[in-house]
Each structure stands twice: as structure tokens, then as C-alpha cells.
Design a protein around this motif. Structure first.
Motif, PDB file in Angstrom:
ATOM      1  N   LEU A 127       1.002  -0.866   0.190  1.00 34.85           N
ATOM      2  CA  LEU A 127      -0.121  -0.064  -0.097  1.00 34.85           C
ATOM      3  C   LEU A 127       0.644   1.424   0.024  1.00 34.85           C
ATOM      4  CD1 LEU A 127      -3.061  -1.240   2.663  1.00 34.85           C
ATOM      5  CD2 LEU A 127      -3.319  -0.684   0.246  1.00 34.85           C
ATOM      6  N   PRO A 128       0.655   2.241  -1.009  1.00 33.21           N
ATOM      7  CA  PRO A 128       1.306   3.262  -0.977  1.00 33.21           C
ATOM      8  C   PRO A 128       1.587   4.699   0.124  1.00 33.21           C
ATOM      9  CG  PRO A 128      -0.041   3.271  -3.000  1.00 33.21           C
ATOM     10  CD  PRO A 128      -0.555   1.970  -1.718  1.00 33.21           C
ATOM     11  N   ARG A 129       2.388   4.988   0.592  1.00 34.22           N
ATOM     12  CA  ARG A 129       3.033   5.558   0.950  1.00 34.22           C
ATOM     13  C   ARG A 129       3.967   7.109   0.995  1.00 34.22           C
ATOM     14  NH1 ARG A 129       1.388   5.883   6.889  1.00 34.22           N
ATOM     15  NH2 ARG A 129       1.720   8.299   6.311  1.00 34.22           N
ATOM     16  N   THR A 130       3.402   8.061   0.288  1.00 31.70           N
ATOM     17  CA  THR A 130       4.523   9.208  -0.221  1.00 31.70           C
ATOM     18  C   THR A 130       4.701  10.014   0.697  1.00 31.70           C
ATOM     19  OG1 THR A 130       4.466  10.477  -2.218  1.00 31.70           O
ATOM     20  CG2 THR A 130       2.563  10.560  -0.946  1.00 31.70           C
ATOM     21  N   MET A 131       5.134  10.878   0.164  1.00 31.98           N
ATOM     22  CA  MET A 131       6.166  11.804   1.567  1.00 31.98           C
ATOM     23  C   MET A 131       5.233  12.413   2.177  1.00 31.98           C
ATOM     24  SD  MET A 131       7.820  13.756  -1.325  1.00 31.98           S
ATOM     25  CE  MET A 131       8.973  13.395  -3.030  1.00 31.98           C
ATOM     26  N   HIS A 132       5.454  12.211   3.916  1.00 30.23           N
ATOM     27  CA  HIS A 132       4.520  12.800   4.967  1.00 30.23           C
ATOM     28  C   HIS A 132       5.362  13.065   5.915  1.00 30.23           C
ATOM     29  CE1 HIS A 132       4.681   8.720   5.711  1.00 30.23           C
ATOM     30  NE2 HIS A 132       4.355   9.462   6.524  1.00 30.23           N
ATOM     31  N   ALA A 133       4.871  13.683   7.497  1.00 34.47           N
ATOM     32  CA  ALA A 133       5.765  13.646   8.293  1.00 34.47           C
ATOM     33  C   ALA A 133       5.400  14.085   9.483  1.00 34.47           C
ATOM     34  CB  ALA A 133       6.614  15.594   8.359  1.00 34.47           C
ATOM     35  N   HIS A 134       5.445  13.689  10.347  1.00 35.71           N
ATOM     36  CA  HIS A 134       4.933  14.365  12.042  1.00 35.71           C
ATOM     37  C   HIS A 134       5.196  15.113  12.771  1.00 35.71           C
ATOM     38  CE1 HIS A 134       2.732  10.070  10.420  1.00 35.71           C
ATOM     39  NE2 HIS A 134       4.578   9.849  10.021  1.00 35.71           N
ATOM     40  N   GLU A 135       4.363  16.011  12.518  1.00 34.21           N
ATOM     41  CA  GLU A 135       4.579  17.058  13.380  1.00 34.21           C
ATOM     42  C   GLU A 135       5.660  17.003  15.303  1.00 34.21           C
ATOM     43  OE1 GLU A 135       3.446  21.829  14.627  1.00 34.21           O
ATOM     44  OE2 GLU A 135       1.952  20.584  13.380  1.00 34.21           O
ATOM     45  N   ASN A 136       4.485  16.001  15.823  1.00 38.03           N
ATOM     46  CA  ASN A 136       4.789  15.789  17.396  1.00 38.03           C
ATOM     47  C   ASN A 136       5.170  14.813  17.881  1.00 38.03           C
ATOM     48  OD1 ASN A 136       4.062  18.982  17.900  1.00 38.03           O
ATOM     49  ND2 ASN A 136       1.991  18.774  16.913  1.00 38.03           N
ATOM     50  N   LEU A 137       5.871  13.295  16.500  1.00 30.68           N
ATOM     51  CA  LEU A 137       6.202  12.521  17.300  1.00 30.68           C
ATOM     52  C   LEU A 137       7.761  12.236  16.663  1.00 30.68           C
ATOM     53  CD1 LEU A 137       4.572  10.547  15.599  1.00 30.68           C
ATOM     54  CD2 LEU A 137       2.877  11.108  16.278  1.00 30.68           C
ATOM     55  N   VAL A 138       8.338  11.030  16.780  1.00 26.65           N
ATOM     56  CA  VAL A 138       8.619  10.333  16.296  1.00 26.65           C
ATOM     57  C   VAL A 138       8.464   8.970  15.738  1.00 26.65           C
ATOM     58  CG1 VAL A 138      10.913  11.060  17.676  1.00 26.65           C
ATOM     59  CG2 VAL A 138      10.292   9.538  18.439  1.00 26.65           C
ATOM     60  N   GLU A 139       8.584   8.443  14.739  1.00 26.41           N
ATOM     61  CA  GLU A 139       8.662   6.811  14.143  1.00 26.41           C
ATOM     62  C   GLU A 139       9.931   6.664  14.507  1.00 26.41           C
ATOM     63  OE1 GLU A 139       4.513   6.688  11.752  1.00 26.41           O
ATOM     64  OE2 GLU A 139       6.404   7.115  10.483  1.00 26.41           O
ATOM     65  N   ILE A 140       9.226   4.988  14.888  1.00 28.91           N
ATOM     66  CA  ILE A 140      10.500   3.392  14.812  1.00 28.91           C
ATOM     67  C   ILE A 140      10.094   3.108  14.250  1.00 28.91           C
ATOM     68  CG2 ILE A 140      11.877   2.729  16.501  1.00 28.91           C
ATOM     69  CD1 ILE A 140      11.511   4.263  18.709  1.00 28.91           C
ATOM     70  N   LEU A 141      10.641   2.337  12.689  1.00 31.40           N
ATOM     71  CA  LEU A 141      10.485   1.066  12.151  1.00 31.40           C
ATOM     72  C   LEU A 141      11.612  -0.028  12.280  1.00 31.40           C
ATOM     73  CD1 LEU A 141       8.697   3.425  11.201  1.00 31.40           C
ATOM     74  CD2 LEU A 141       8.199   2.485   8.090  1.00 31.40           C
ATOM     75  N   PHE A 142      11.320  -0.760  12.249  1.00 26.72           N
ATOM     76  CA  PHE A 142      11.483  -2.303  12.588  1.00 26.72           C
ATOM     77  C   PHE A 142      11.520  -3.079  11.242  1.00 26.72           C
ATOM     78  CE2 PHE A 142      12.571  -6.348  14.913  1.00 26.72           C
ATOM     79  CZ  PHE A 142      14.126  -6.078  14.811  1.00 26.72           C
ATOM     80  N   VAL A 143      12.291  -3.482  10.941  1.00 28.80           N
ATOM     81  CA  VAL A 143      12.596  -4.876   9.540  1.00 28.80           C
ATOM     82  C   VAL A 143      12.819  -5.877  10.021  1.00 28.80           C
ATOM     83  CG1 VAL A 143      12.921  -5.407   7.383  1.00 28.80           C
ATOM     84  CG2 VAL A 143      12.811  -2.722   7.809  1.00 28.80           C
ATOM     85  N   TYR A 144      11.513  -7.116  10.110  1.00 20.41           N
ATOM     86  CA  TYR A 144      12.061  -8.069  11.339  1.00 20.41           C
ATOM     87  C   TYR A 144      11.453  -9.641   9.781  1.00 20.41           C
ATOM     88  CZ  TYR A 144       7.069  -8.718  11.411  1.00 20.41           C
ATOM     89  OH  TYR A 144       5.023  -8.852  10.519  1.00 20.41           O
ATOM     90  N   GLU A 145      12.022  -8.498   8.584  1.00 14.63           N
ATOM     91  CA  GLU A 145      11.985  -9.554   7.780  1.00 14.63           C
ATOM     92  C   GLU A 145      11.952  -9.099   6.351  1.00 14.63           C
ATOM     93  OE1 GLU A 145      12.420 -13.367   6.595  1.00 14.63           O
ATOM     94  OE2 GLU A 145      11.582 -13.142   8.715  1.00 14.63           O
ATOM     95  N   GLY A 146      12.325  -9.221   5.280  1.00 12.95           N
ATOM     96  CA  GLY A 146      12.434  -8.932   4.141  1.00 12.95           C
ATOM     97  C   GLY A 146      13.282  -7.798   3.947  1.00 12.95           C
ATOM     98  N   ALA A 147      12.801  -6.788   2.565  1.00 17.87           N
ATOM     99  CA  ALA A 147      13.488  -5.353   2.862  1.00 17.87           C
ATOM    100  C   ALA A 147      12.672  -4.866   1.501  1.00 17.87           C
ATOM    101  CB  ALA A 147      15.014  -5.799   1.915  1.00 17.87           C
ATOM    102  N   GLY A 148      13.321  -3.528   1.850  1.00 18.23           N
ATOM    103  CA  GLY A 148      12.621  -2.017   1.228  1.00 18.23           C
ATOM    104  C   GLY A 148      13.078  -1.162   1.142  1.00 18.23           C
ATOM    105  N   ILE A 149      12.271   0.017   0.646  1.00 19.61           N
ATOM    106  CA  ILE A 149      13.185   1.289   0.143  1.00 19.61           C
ATOM    107  C   ILE A 149      12.271   2.884   0.693  1.00 19.61           C
ATOM    108  CG2 ILE A 149      13.631   2.741  -1.782  1.00 19.61           C
ATOM    109  CD1 ILE A 149      13.594   0.142  -3.858  1.00 19.61           C
ATOM    110  N   TYR A 150      13.208   3.601   1.147  1.00 21.44           N
ATOM    111  CA  TYR A 150      12.928   4.722   1.847  1.00 21.44           C
ATOM    112  C   TYR A 150      13.402   5.347   1.450  1.00 21.44           C
ATOM    113  CZ  TYR A 150      10.712   0.420   5.024  1.00 21.44           C
ATOM    114  OH  TYR A 150      10.223  -0.490   5.725  1.00 21.44           O
ATOM    115  N   ILE A 151      12.069   6.119   1.211  1.00 22.46           N
ATOM    116  CA  ILE A 151      13.209   7.783   0.865  1.00 22.46           C
ATOM    117  C   ILE A 151      12.782   8.800   2.573  1.00 22.46           C
ATOM    118  CG2 ILE A 151      12.839   9.978  -1.109  1.00 22.46           C
ATOM    119  CD1 ILE A 151      13.238   7.290  -2.470  1.00 22.46           C
TER     120      ILE A 151
END
Length: 282
Positions: A35-59
Motif C-alpha cells: 500500500l503506497p505511502r508517499t511524502m509525509h511528516a509527523h509534527e509532534n512525534l517520532v516513528e521507529i520502524l523495525f524491519v523484521y523480515e525482507g527488505a524495502g525502499i525508503y525515501i
């Protein structure tokens, strides 16, 4: 029996008076990472992503990264990011959003210094990080476990700080000062009625030269970047709020809801309503 003593020296990593507050959690499996997620930001929080399988592309801040199993992807507040998904590589990720993060020597809601790459390998700490995410997931829906979730979140951030200190690599800046200036300007003004001549005037160059330099650095034109920023923030609102599509259109800079829906459908092959339904369904 084995007994040992902890070191007496204690160096807190959190600024006094700040307790990290978990905001939302997501487990994105391989079946819905497309599912596509294009350019966005979060003003008052941090996001922590953890890749537990596979691989992906992030801009991230208009720089392309490939993240694979065992990598953390760390988004400070107001950092623009774009998630391309698994590209057929069975991408599975955990995502935890946290507000009120204040680490010593860093600004509020900043989890990693701008001098480091936002993609960091866990290396030998993979199992520890995976276990913390699993504990948060398994207890997150329990209304009586909120204090436990806060403690787990604090422990996860503390663990990530150790991983950053051990494994982070220096950030490489590949954009020209002109492109950086324009990106920053658009990020702050994308909701307004921006035109290419206005952006060029702000940058102090002619429109043709600006378009040429920007496309060379980023891969598309400044006005395409404006559209992607608007649509990316609209996706964010579609997923995380119950605002009407008309309200969302206005909030990201489109006064005409029908035009907004046409732009969205042209970009992603589905209407905003269909996108919201697919995301909520997954």
C-alpha cells in the motif's frame, strides 16, 4: 547461584521531566506493505520502524535508502519520508510512534542526530529489539497494561540509543544548497497556492534553472514535489483521522474536493475513500 553488581555510574539518556508517550503501533506484514505511502511528516512525534523480515525502499529527506531485515528506520519529527514498500522482497515491519521524547543533547522528538544515517543496523541486538516490539504488540490492546507499555517504550528507546552509539554511520548529503533550500521552503508552504515562478523568486534563480537543478538532485520537478507532499499528508490524515475527504482536501491545500480526488486517483490508482478503506481493512 550467580550474583553480580551493576555499575554504580548512571548516565540518564532522557531529559528530566519527559516520559516518552507511545501514540500508535502497527505491524505491517508482507500482504499489505505494498500500500503506497508517499511524502509525509509527523509534527509532534517520532516513528521507529523495525524491519523484521525482507527488505524495502525508503525515501527520507529526498534520499533513497534500502532497509533490510534487522534494520531500524528512525524518523525524527518533521522529517519527510516516503515508503515504497517491499518491491517483492517480503517486507515486514513494526512501527511505533512516540511523542514527548526528549533525549539529552537532542531536540524534543528527535531520536537520532542529523549527522547520522536514519537507517541503522541492529546487528547482534536483533533478538532484543524484536522481543521488545513483540511485547508491545502483545500487550498494547490491554487497557490495564498502559504503564507496562510506557516502560517497554522507554526500554526500546534506551536500547536504540545503545545501537546508534555502536552502529550508526555518518550521514552523506547529496543535494545542492539550492535544492535543500527549495525543499525546505516547499515543506513549510505546500498548503499554499504555490507556483513555480514564486518558488524560483524565493530561491533567487530563474524557473528553468531551478527545475533543471531540482530534477537532477531529486528526480522530479519542484511542482511534482508540491503534489507529492500534499498527497502524502492527505494519506496520513486518511489513515489516522476520521476527517471527511472534503476537510482533508482543504487541509492539504486543495479548495476543490473533486480536483483533489482526481489528483489522488491519478497518483495511486484509487480514490481517497478506497485508499482509506484498504488501509483500515488491513
Amino acid at each position: 547461584m550467580l550474583q553480580y553488581f551493576f555499575k554504580n555510574e548512571y548516565h540518564p539518556i532522557f531529559t528530566k521531566g519527559y516520559t516518552p508517550k507511545p501514540e500508535y503501533f502497527c505491524n505491517v506484514g508482507a500482504d499489505n506493505s505494498h500500500l503506497p505511502r508517499t511524502m509525509h511528516a509527523h509534527e509532534n512525534l517520532v516513528e521507529i520502524l523495525f524491519v523484521y523480515e525482507g527488505a524495502g525502499i525508503y525515501i527520507i529527506n529526498q534520499k533513497r535508502y534500502t532497509a533490510k531485515k534487522g534494520d531500524l528506520i528512525l524518523y525524527n519529527s518533521n522529517v519527510v519520508h516516503d515508503e515504497f514498500g517491499g518491491s517483492g522482497n517480503h517486507l515486514c515491519t513494526y512501527c511505533l510512534a512516540v511523542s514527548n521524547v526528549k533525549l539529552t543533547h537532542l531536540e524534543k522528538n528527535t531520536i537520532i542526530s542529523d549527522t547520522y544515517s536514519p537507517v541503522v543496523s541492529c546487528k547482534d541486538s536483533f533478538d532484543d529489539v524484536l522481543h521488545l516490539f513483540q511485547l508491545i504488540e502483545n500487550n498494547g490492546k490491554n487497557n490495564y497494561a498502559s504503564e507496562f507499555i510506557v516502560s517497554l517504550t522507554t526500554a526500546l528507546i534506551a536500547k536504540i540509543k545503545l545501537i546508534i552509539d555502536a552502529n550508526a554511520v555518518l550521514h552523506q548529503n547529496t543535494h545542492s544548497p539550492l535544492t535543500q533550500k527549495v525543499i525546505q521552503y516547499i515543506d513549510h508552504h505546500y498548503k499554499e497556492n504555490l507556483r513555480l515562478p514564486d518558488i524560483a523568486a524565493y530561491a533567487g534563480v530563474n524557473a528553468y534553472y531551478l527545475s533543471h537543478c531540482f530534477k537532477h538532485d531529486v528526480g522530479f520537478s519542484p511542482m511534482q514535489y508540491v503534489i507529492l507532499r500534499r498527497i502524502g499528508e492527505a494519506q496520513n490524515l486518511l489513515i489516522n483521522t476520521d476527517l471527511s475527504i472534503t476537510r482533508i482536501a482543504v487541509s492539504v491545500g486543495y479548495n476543490n474536493s473533486n480536483y483533489f480526488q482526481n489528483v489522488f486517483r491519478k497518483s495511486f490508482g484509487m480514490t481517497p475513500g478506497e485508499y482509506r478503506q484498504k488501509w483500515v481493512k488491513h
